[in-house]
Design a protein around this motif. Structure first.
Motif, PDB file in Angstrom:
ATOM      1  N   ALA A 195       6.444  16.467   0.176  1.00 45.72           N
ATOM      2  CA  ALA A 195       7.806  16.109  -0.219  1.00 45.72           C
ATOM      3  C   ALA A 195       8.495  15.194   0.787  1.00 45.72           C
ATOM      4  CB  ALA A 195       8.640  17.376  -0.416  1.00 45.72           C
ATOM      5  N   ALA A 196       7.868  14.938   1.922  1.00 47.17           N
ATOM      6  CA  ALA A 196       8.488  14.141   2.986  1.00 47.17           C
ATOM      7  C   ALA A 196       7.969  12.709   3.004  1.00 47.17           C
ATOM      8  CB  ALA A 196       8.261  14.814   4.336  1.00 47.17           C
ATOM      9  N   ALA A 197       7.742  12.143   1.826  1.00 47.38           N
ATOM     10  CA  ALA A 197       7.361  10.734   1.690  1.00 47.38           C
ATOM     11  C   ALA A 197       6.138  10.367   2.531  1.00 47.38           C
ATOM     12  CB  ALA A 197       8.541   9.834   2.059  1.00 47.38           C
ATOM     13  N   PRO A 198       4.956  10.949   2.227  1.00 47.19           N
ATOM     14  CA  PRO A 198       3.759  10.669   3.032  1.00 47.19           C
ATOM     15  C   PRO A 198       3.327   9.208   3.006  1.00 47.19           C
ATOM     16  CG  PRO A 198       3.177  11.868   1.014  1.00 47.19           C
ATOM     17  CD  PRO A 198       4.667  11.894   1.125  1.00 47.19           C
ATOM     18  N   PHE A 199       3.770   8.449   2.006  1.00 49.49           N
ATOM     19  CA  PHE A 199       3.418   7.035   1.940  1.00 49.49           C
ATOM     20  C   PHE A 199       4.010   6.223   3.091  1.00 49.49           C
ATOM     21  CE2 PHE A 199       7.134   7.870  -0.711  1.00 49.49           C
ATOM     22  CZ  PHE A 199       8.049   6.946  -0.245  1.00 49.49           C
ATOM     23  N   LEU A 200       5.040   6.754   3.737  1.00 50.26           N
ATOM     24  CA  LEU A 200       5.641   6.031   4.860  1.00 50.26           C
ATOM     25  C   LEU A 200       4.646   5.842   6.002  1.00 50.26           C
ATOM     26  CD1 LEU A 200       9.222   7.629   5.011  1.00 50.26           C
ATOM     27  CD2 LEU A 200       8.616   5.330   4.219  1.00 50.26           C
ATOM     28  N   PHE A 201       3.730   6.785   6.181  1.00 52.47           N
ATOM     29  CA  PHE A 201       2.734   6.643   7.244  1.00 52.47           C
ATOM     30  C   PHE A 201       1.770   5.495   6.943  1.00 52.47           C
ATOM     31  CE2 PHE A 201       4.038  11.112   7.744  1.00 52.47           C
ATOM     32  CZ  PHE A 201       4.353  11.115   9.095  1.00 52.47           C
ATOM     33  N   ASP A 202       1.511   5.234   5.676  1.00 47.24           N
ATOM     34  CA  ASP A 202       0.645   4.108   5.323  1.00 47.24           C
ATOM     35  C   ASP A 202       1.257   2.782   5.728  1.00 47.24           C
ATOM     36  OD1 ASP A 202      -1.304   5.776   3.996  1.00 47.24           O
ATOM     37  OD2 ASP A 202       0.086   5.939   2.318  1.00 47.24           O
ATOM     38  N   LEU A 203       2.576   2.722   5.803  1.00 50.53           N
ATOM     39  CA  LEU A 203       3.258   1.471   6.100  1.00 50.53           C
ATOM     40  C   LEU A 203       3.087   1.029   7.548  1.00 50.53           C
ATOM     41  CD1 LEU A 203       6.536   2.161   4.106  1.00 50.53           C
ATOM     42  CD2 LEU A 203       4.737   0.547   3.498  1.00 50.53           C
ATOM     43  N   ILE A 204       2.608   1.905   8.406  1.00 52.47           N
ATOM     44  CA  ILE A 204       2.348   1.501   9.792  1.00 52.47           C
ATOM     45  C   ILE A 204       1.395   0.312   9.826  1.00 52.47           C
ATOM     46  CG2 ILE A 204       1.318   2.229  11.992  1.00 52.47           C
ATOM     47  CD1 ILE A 204       2.235   5.069  11.363  1.00 52.47           C
ATOM     48  N   GLU A 205       0.409   0.316   8.940  1.00 53.28           N
ATOM     49  CA  GLU A 205      -0.615  -0.730   8.955  1.00 53.28           C
ATOM     50  C   GLU A 205      -0.059  -2.105   8.581  1.00 53.28           C
ATOM     51  OE1 GLU A 205      -4.420   1.115   7.214  1.00 53.28           O
ATOM     52  OE2 GLU A 205      -2.889   2.701   7.117  1.00 53.28           O
ATOM     53  N   PRO A 206       0.621  -2.273   7.442  1.00 52.95           N
ATOM     54  CA  PRO A 206       1.162  -3.610   7.157  1.00 52.95           C
ATOM     55  C   PRO A 206       2.228  -4.055   8.158  1.00 52.95           C
ATOM     56  CG  PRO A 206       1.868  -2.026   5.487  1.00 52.95           C
ATOM     57  CD  PRO A 206       0.814  -1.358   6.298  1.00 52.95           C
ATOM     58  N   VAL A 207       2.966  -3.110   8.721  1.00 54.10           N
ATOM     59  CA  VAL A 207       3.953  -3.500   9.735  1.00 54.10           C
ATOM     60  C   VAL A 207       3.252  -4.106  10.949  1.00 54.10           C
ATOM     61  CG1 VAL A 207       5.677  -2.659  11.379  1.00 54.10           C
ATOM     62  CG2 VAL A 207       5.720  -1.859   9.012  1.00 54.10           C
ATOM     63  N   LEU A 208       2.149  -3.509  11.355  1.00 57.63           N
ATOM     64  CA  LEU A 208       1.411  -3.996  12.525  1.00 57.63           C
ATOM     65  C   LEU A 208       0.418  -5.101  12.172  1.00 57.63           C
ATOM     66  CD1 LEU A 208       0.644  -0.613  14.344  1.00 57.63           C
ATOM     67  CD2 LEU A 208       2.487  -2.244  14.824  1.00 57.63           C
ATOM     68  N   GLY A 209       0.200  -5.345  10.881  1.00 56.46           N
ATOM     69  CA  GLY A 209      -0.740  -6.372  10.478  1.00 56.46           C
ATOM     70  C   GLY A 209      -2.189  -5.980  10.680  1.00 56.46           C
ATOM     71  N   VAL A 210      -2.492  -4.688  10.506  1.00 56.37           N
ATOM     72  CA  VAL A 210      -3.854  -4.180  10.676  1.00 56.37           C
ATOM     73  C   VAL A 210      -4.177  -3.272   9.502  1.00 56.37           C
ATOM     74  CG1 VAL A 210      -3.680  -4.298  13.193  1.00 56.37           C
ATOM     75  CG2 VAL A 210      -3.128  -2.148  12.008  1.00 56.37           C
ATOM     76  N   GLU A 211      -5.436  -2.803   9.482  1.00 55.20           N
ATOM     77  CA  GLU A 211      -5.825  -1.827   8.473  1.00 55.20           C
ATOM     78  C   GLU A 211      -6.867  -0.896   9.071  1.00 55.20           C
ATOM     79  OE1 GLU A 211      -7.127  -1.760   3.764  1.00 55.20           O
ATOM     80  OE2 GLU A 211      -6.006  -3.452   4.602  1.00 55.20           O
ATOM     81  N   LEU A 212      -6.682   0.388   8.870  1.00 55.25           N
ATOM     82  CA  LEU A 212      -7.603   1.380   9.417  1.00 55.25           C
ATOM     83  C   LEU A 212      -8.940   1.337   8.690  1.00 55.25           C
ATOM     84  CD1 LEU A 212      -5.318   4.531   9.805  1.00 55.25           C
ATOM     85  CD2 LEU A 212      -6.416   3.272  11.669  1.00 55.25           C
ATOM     86  N   PRO A 213     -10.045   1.515   9.411  1.00 54.55           N
ATOM     87  CA  PRO A 213     -11.344   1.631   8.737  1.00 54.55           C
ATOM     88  C   PRO A 213     -11.395   2.926   7.933  1.00 54.55           C
ATOM     89  CG  PRO A 213     -11.565   2.032  11.092  1.00 54.55           C
ATOM     90  CD  PRO A 213     -10.177   1.538  10.879  1.00 54.55           C
ATOM     91  N   PRO A 214     -11.862   2.886   6.687  1.00 59.19           N
ATOM     92  CA  PRO A 214     -11.903   4.095   5.855  1.00 59.19           C
ATOM     93  C   PRO A 214     -12.664   5.243   6.504  1.00 59.19           C
ATOM     94  CG  PRO A 214     -12.306   2.151   4.514  1.00 59.19           C
ATOM     95  CD  PRO A 214     -12.318   1.693   5.945  1.00 59.19           C
ATOM     96  N   SER A 215     -13.709   4.941   7.260  1.00 61.13           N
ATOM     97  CA  SER A 215     -14.507   6.005   7.875  1.00 61.13           C
ATOM     98  C   SER A 215     -13.685   6.829   8.855  1.00 61.13           C
ATOM     99  CB  SER A 215     -15.731   5.415   8.587  1.00 61.13           C
ATOM    100  OG  SER A 215     -15.332   4.453   9.558  1.00 61.13           O
TER     101      SER A 215
END
Length: 362
Positions: A195-215
């Motif tokens: 309920a605490a908007a977990p999608f906000l943590f995903d936004l760290i990546e586009p803000v920093l211009g990176v993407e975590l490896p799925p593994s």
């Protein structure tokens, strides 16, 4: 002041969290503020009002008083300003959504919550809002369009999955409100994370211009780091928002859950929450230490290791950034208030000096 009056005036608010800066070494150093935080605030306010998320005088609503640009500027003190602003806009949108679904009639109807999210998700997936759409739908699509360029299909699926999880958590909360049911102690942490908007943590990546490896995202160390950070932020927020939520009868608060489970009075329950936060910060630090072994085992490229390190750093910095934001935000205080009631400070001796000391660093 007599002991009885002191007891009556005990109020759970952000001042109770300040002890964590002494107790927990990882929370000891104040967060760093982006140098353009002040002009960012003006830009965010203009955008929020132009999009209809904040109406009238910003000081008259919790959303308008929140100062989300300060939170974004503390989580990302060295990121490009337009990316920091994008995150601040997402924060504004997420909390506007939170305000909409916490209050009646939406707040007590899982069907209404589902319908609202269905409209939002459909708009995002088709890439445009319906004609005459409400501000949440229109701005959600606008933010999505500004965020996804350069992000993989995997990231996009993950973000939307977390938005679906948010939908499920908010619907479950609506059922609890309608039934007058306090969540169980064991069930609450997972519900609170949804309920605490977990999608906000995903936004760290586009803000920093990176993407975590799925593994990496499938490792126990990543789960410990992410879930621990989510719990720390949510439970600190529960302490800060307890007075506001208890006043409207909302039971989705860790202080309320502990009080119900153990029969605690509010001061004891709040103390236990703060103890739990201190323990969870330790879990977060342990998860970060474990990640080094996972990075070696996964044989990631130098670029992937660098991207991972930047995201991990943002997560580790987020709890203190969030705590500093809670001390300066007006979201959980009435307009014009200074952590006082009837002109009398709600902080015990010593805490006001510490709060003023935090403010002087900004």
């Amino acid at each position: 002041m007599s002991e009885s009056i002191t007891t009556v005036m005990f109020i759970v608010d952000v001042s109770l969290l300040l002890s964590l800066t002494d107790r927990v070494p990882a929370l000891g150093a104040p967060s760093v503020l982006h140098p353009d935080a002040w002009p960012l605030g003006e830009r965010l306010e203009a955008w929020s009002r132009a999009r209809g998320l904040v109406l009238g005088d910003p000081d008259t609503s919790p959303l308008g008083r929140a100062r989300f640009e300060r939170l974004a500027a503390r989580v990302f003190p060295t990121a490009e300003l337009d990316r920091v602003e994008l995150f601040a806009r997402w924060l504004t949108w997420a909390f506007a959504l939170d305000d909409a679904i916490d209050e009646a009639p939406l707040g007590t109807s899982a069907t209404a919550v589902d319908a609202l999210f269905e409209d939002l998700l459909k708009a995002v997936r088709r890439g445009h809002a319906r004609p005459g759409a409400m501000p949440l739908e229109a701005t959600g699509v606008e933010l999505w369009r500004a965020t996804v360029p350069g992000m993989s299909r995997d990231w996009r699926r993950r973000f939307l999955m977390h938005l679906e999880e948010h939908r499920a958590g908010c619907a479950e909360e609506a059922v609890n409100r309608r039934m007058g049911q306090v969540p169980g102690l064991d069930d609450y942490p997972a519900l609170r994370r949804r309920a605490a908007a977990p999608f906000l943590f995903d936004l760290i990546e586009p803000v920093l211009g990176v993407e975590l490896p799925p593994s990496l995202r499938g490792t126990p160390s990543w789960k410990a780091l992410l879930e621990g950070t989510a719990d720390v932020l949510a439970w600190c927020n529960d302490v800060a928002s307890h007075a506001r939520e208890s006043a409207r009868g909302d039971v989705h608060n860790q202080v309320t859950v502990l009080a119900e489970a153990y029969g605690f009075e509010t001061p004891q329950a709040a103390g236990w929450v703060i103890d739990h936060v201190a323990h969870r910060v330790g879990d977060v630090q342990a998860g970060a230490r474990m990640m080094g072994d996972d990075l070696d085992r996964l044989r990631l490229s130098p670029e992937q290791r660098s991207a991972s390190a930047r995201v991990v750093r943002a997560l580790l910095d987020a709890p203190r950034a969030h705590l500093d934001w809670l001390t300066e935000s007006g979201r959980y205080r009435p307009p014009g208030s200074d952590l006082s009631i009837d002109g009398m400070p709600m902080l015990v001796p010593g805490q006001r000096k510490r709060l003023d000391g935090l403010a002087s660093l900004r």
